[in-house]
Design a protein around this motif. Structure first.
Motif, PDB file in Angstrom:
ATOM      1  N   ASN A  53       8.061  18.539  10.057  1.00  0.00           N
ATOM      2  CA  ASN A  53       7.962  17.766   8.823  1.00  0.00           C
ATOM      3  C   ASN A  53       6.723  16.882   8.816  1.00  0.00           C
ATOM      4  O   ASN A  53       6.350  16.324   9.839  1.00  0.00           O
ATOM      5  CB  ASN A  53       9.198  16.881   8.640  1.00  0.00           C
ATOM      6  N   THR A  54       6.129  16.760   7.640  1.00  0.00           N
ATOM      7  CA  THR A  54       4.981  15.894   7.447  1.00  0.00           C
ATOM      8  C   THR A  54       5.314  14.884   6.364  1.00  0.00           C
ATOM      9  O   THR A  54       5.820  15.249   5.303  1.00  0.00           O
ATOM     10  CB  THR A  54       3.737  16.702   7.045  1.00  0.00           C
ATOM     11  N   LEU A  55       5.033  13.633   6.649  1.00  0.00           N
ATOM     12  CA  LEU A  55       5.253  12.550   5.707  1.00  0.00           C
ATOM     13  C   LEU A  55       3.922  12.232   5.040  1.00  0.00           C
ATOM     14  O   LEU A  55       2.916  12.016   5.735  1.00  0.00           O
ATOM     15  CB  LEU A  55       5.776  11.331   6.463  1.00  0.00           C
ATOM     16  N   TYR A  56       3.900  12.232   3.703  1.00  0.00           N
ATOM     17  CA  TYR A  56       2.702  11.889   2.946  1.00  0.00           C
ATOM     18  C   TYR A  56       2.944  10.550   2.257  1.00  0.00           C
ATOM     19  O   TYR A  56       4.012  10.336   1.686  1.00  0.00           O
ATOM     20  CB  TYR A  56       2.400  12.959   1.894  1.00  0.00           C
ATOM     21  N   TYR A  57       1.951   9.671   2.326  1.00  0.00           N
ATOM     22  CA  TYR A  57       2.108   8.350   1.736  1.00  0.00           C
ATOM     23  C   TYR A  57       0.767   7.815   1.260  1.00  0.00           C
ATOM     24  O   TYR A  57      -0.285   8.352   1.582  1.00  0.00           O
ATOM     25  CB  TYR A  57       2.726   7.382   2.757  1.00  0.00           C
ATOM     26  N   ARG A  58       0.828   6.750   0.478  1.00  0.00           N
ATOM     27  CA  ARG A  58      -0.384   6.057   0.055  1.00  0.00           C
ATOM     28  C   ARG A  58      -0.112   4.563   0.009  1.00  0.00           C
ATOM     29  O   ARG A  58       1.029   4.138  -0.146  1.00  0.00           O
ATOM     30  CB  ARG A  58      -0.896   6.574  -1.271  1.00  0.00           C
ATOM     31  N   VAL A  59      -1.165   3.793   0.140  1.00  0.00           N
ATOM     32  CA  VAL A  59      -1.081   2.349   0.012  1.00  0.00           C
ATOM     33  C   VAL A  59      -1.348   2.037  -1.453  1.00  0.00           C
ATOM     34  O   VAL A  59      -2.362   2.465  -2.011  1.00  0.00           O
ATOM     35  CB  VAL A  59      -2.107   1.629   0.912  1.00  0.00           C
ATOM     36  N   LYS A  60      -0.415   1.308  -2.066  1.00  0.00           N
ATOM     37  CA  LYS A  60      -0.532   1.023  -3.490  1.00  0.00           C
ATOM     38  C   LYS A  60       0.020  -0.371  -3.747  1.00  0.00           C
ATOM     39  O   LYS A  60       1.193  -0.631  -3.456  1.00  0.00           O
ATOM     40  CB  LYS A  60       0.251   2.080  -4.274  1.00  0.00           C
ATOM     41  N   ASN A  61      -0.806  -1.260  -4.266  1.00  0.00           N
ATOM     42  CA  ASN A  61      -0.385  -2.629  -4.592  1.00  0.00           C
ATOM     43  C   ASN A  61       0.265  -3.335  -3.404  1.00  0.00           C
ATOM     44  O   ASN A  61       1.343  -3.908  -3.516  1.00  0.00           O
ATOM     45  CB  ASN A  61       0.575  -2.630  -5.788  1.00  0.00           C
TER      46      ASN A  61
ATOM     47  N   ASP B 192      -6.783   9.573  -1.327  1.00  0.00           N
ATOM     48  CA  ASP B 192      -6.001   8.328  -1.334  1.00  0.00           C
ATOM     49  C   ASP B 192      -4.631   8.501  -0.684  1.00  0.00           C
ATOM     50  O   ASP B 192      -3.847   7.565  -0.627  1.00  0.00           O
ATOM     51  CB  ASP B 192      -5.843   7.793  -2.758  1.00  0.00           C
ATOM     52  N   ILE B 193      -4.367   9.686  -0.172  1.00  0.00           N
ATOM     53  CA  ILE B 193      -3.078   9.986   0.453  1.00  0.00           C
ATOM     54  C   ILE B 193      -3.303  10.214   1.949  1.00  0.00           C
ATOM     55  O   ILE B 193      -4.252  10.865   2.356  1.00  0.00           O
ATOM     56  CB  ILE B 193      -2.435  11.228  -0.192  1.00  0.00           C
ATOM     57  N   ARG B 194      -2.404   9.664   2.738  1.00  0.00           N
ATOM     58  CA  ARG B 194      -2.447   9.849   4.189  1.00  0.00           C
ATOM     59  C   ARG B 194      -1.252  10.671   4.623  1.00  0.00           C
ATOM     60  O   ARG B 194      -0.261  10.748   3.914  1.00  0.00           O
ATOM     61  CB  ARG B 194      -2.465   8.494   4.893  1.00  0.00           C
TER      62      ARG B 194
ATOM     63  N   ASN C 126       4.823  -9.365   8.388  1.00  0.00           N
ATOM     64  CA  ASN C 126       6.011  -8.559   8.662  1.00  0.00           C
ATOM     65  C   ASN C 126       5.827  -7.101   8.277  1.00  0.00           C
ATOM     66  O   ASN C 126       6.767  -6.333   8.321  1.00  0.00           O
ATOM     67  CB  ASN C 126       7.220  -9.138   7.923  1.00  0.00           C
ATOM     68  N   GLY C 127       4.667  -6.729   7.870  1.00  0.00           N
ATOM     69  CA  GLY C 127       4.409  -5.347   7.497  1.00  0.00           C
ATOM     70  C   GLY C 127       4.506  -5.134   5.996  1.00  0.00           C
ATOM     71  O   GLY C 127       5.031  -5.964   5.261  1.00  0.00           O
ATOM     72  N   TYR C 128       3.980  -4.027   5.582  1.00  0.00           N
ATOM     73  CA  TYR C 128       4.024  -3.647   4.177  1.00  0.00           C
ATOM     74  C   TYR C 128       5.426  -3.169   3.814  1.00  0.00           C
ATOM     75  O   TYR C 128       6.117  -2.566   4.637  1.00  0.00           O
ATOM     76  CB  TYR C 128       3.050  -2.494   3.909  1.00  0.00           C
ATOM     77  N   LYS C 129       5.811  -3.404   2.576  1.00  0.00           N
ATOM     78  CA  LYS C 129       7.083  -2.899   2.074  1.00  0.00           C
ATOM     79  C   LYS C 129       6.935  -1.399   1.844  1.00  0.00           C
ATOM     80  O   LYS C 129       5.909  -0.935   1.342  1.00  0.00           O
ATOM     81  CB  LYS C 129       7.442  -3.604   0.762  1.00  0.00           C
ATOM     82  N   ILE C 130       7.962  -0.636   2.207  1.00  0.00           N
ATOM     83  CA  ILE C 130       7.924   0.821   2.051  1.00  0.00           C
ATOM     84  C   ILE C 130       8.854   1.224   0.914  1.00  0.00           C
ATOM     85  O   ILE C 130      10.032   0.863   0.906  1.00  0.00           O
ATOM     86  CB  ILE C 130       8.323   1.526   3.350  1.00  0.00           C
TER      87      ILE C 130
ATOM     88  N   ASN D   7       0.436  -0.844  10.086  1.00  0.00           N
ATOM     89  CA  ASN D   7      -0.946  -0.383  10.053  1.00  0.00           C
ATOM     90  C   ASN D   7      -1.033   0.883   9.206  1.00  0.00           C
ATOM     91  O   ASN D   7      -1.079   1.996   9.738  1.00  0.00           O
ATOM     92  CB  ASN D   7      -1.447  -0.124  11.478  1.00  0.00           C
ATOM     93  N   PRO D   8      -1.055   0.731   7.890  1.00  0.00           N
ATOM     94  CA  PRO D   8      -1.000   1.899   7.006  1.00  0.00           C
ATOM     95  C   PRO D   8      -2.209   2.831   7.093  1.00  0.00           C
ATOM     96  O   PRO D   8      -2.129   3.977   6.667  1.00  0.00           O
ATOM     97  CB  PRO D   8      -0.882   1.291   5.618  1.00  0.00           C
ATOM     98  N   TYR D   9      -3.305   2.372   7.670  1.00  0.00           N
ATOM     99  CA  TYR D   9      -4.501   3.211   7.756  1.00  0.00           C
ATOM    100  C   TYR D   9      -4.623   3.906   9.112  1.00  0.00           C
ATOM    101  O   TYR D   9      -5.651   4.499   9.430  1.00  0.00           O
ATOM    102  CB  TYR D   9      -5.752   2.375   7.448  1.00  0.00           C
ATOM    103  N   LEU D  10      -3.553   3.856   9.880  1.00  0.00           N
ATOM    104  CA  LEU D  10      -3.537   4.441  11.219  1.00  0.00           C
ATOM    105  C   LEU D  10      -3.636   5.970  11.187  1.00  0.00           C
ATOM    106  O   LEU D  10      -4.298   6.571  12.013  1.00  0.00           O
ATOM    107  CB  LEU D  10      -2.249   4.018  11.933  1.00  0.00           C
ATOM    108  N   PHE D  11      -2.991   6.591  10.229  1.00  0.00           N
ATOM    109  CA  PHE D  11      -2.917   8.047  10.197  1.00  0.00           C
ATOM    110  C   PHE D  11      -3.985   8.650   9.296  1.00  0.00           C
ATOM    111  O   PHE D  11      -4.547   7.988   8.432  1.00  0.00           O
ATOM    112  CB  PHE D  11      -1.511   8.486   9.777  1.00  0.00           C
TER     113      PHE D  11
END
Length: 101
Positions: free
Chosen positions: A72-80, A62-64, A3-7, A50-54
């Protein structure tokens, strides 16, 4: 994940989003603001599946980052096994004001 990663949003990212919305409510039409909301929802759905898409940020590896519209630009990372939104940066600002922790 099926169902996708929790945001999760950091407090800093929420504050930036609130400031952006306040600015846009004063300077954009309701239609433009609604379009931003739709694009942001589409982007968050893509990230959750697909968190590694961008692309990787030029600031930290470690930030995408993903540009939502032009402003606007959204910055995020995959963590746990979760997506952590760390910034909703307004591109009208000086890039030196970015706070990516």
């Amino acid at each position: 994940m099926k169902n996708g990663y929790k945001i999760l949003w950091t407090n800093h990212a929420i504050k930036e989003l609130e400031d952006t919305i306040t600015y846009l409510e004063e300077n954009w039409t309701d239609k433009e603001l609604q379009y931003l909301v739709v694009k942001m929802e589409e982007t968050l759905l893509l990230i959750s599946h697909n968190p590694y898409l961008f692309q990787v940020s030029e600031v930290k590896k470690d930030i995408r980052r993903v540009v939502i519209l032009t402003y606007n630009t959204l910055y995020y990372r995959v963590k746990n096994n979760q997506i952590e939104i760390i910034s909703f940066f307004s591109n009208r600002q000086n890039p030196k004001k970015r706070k990516l922790k």
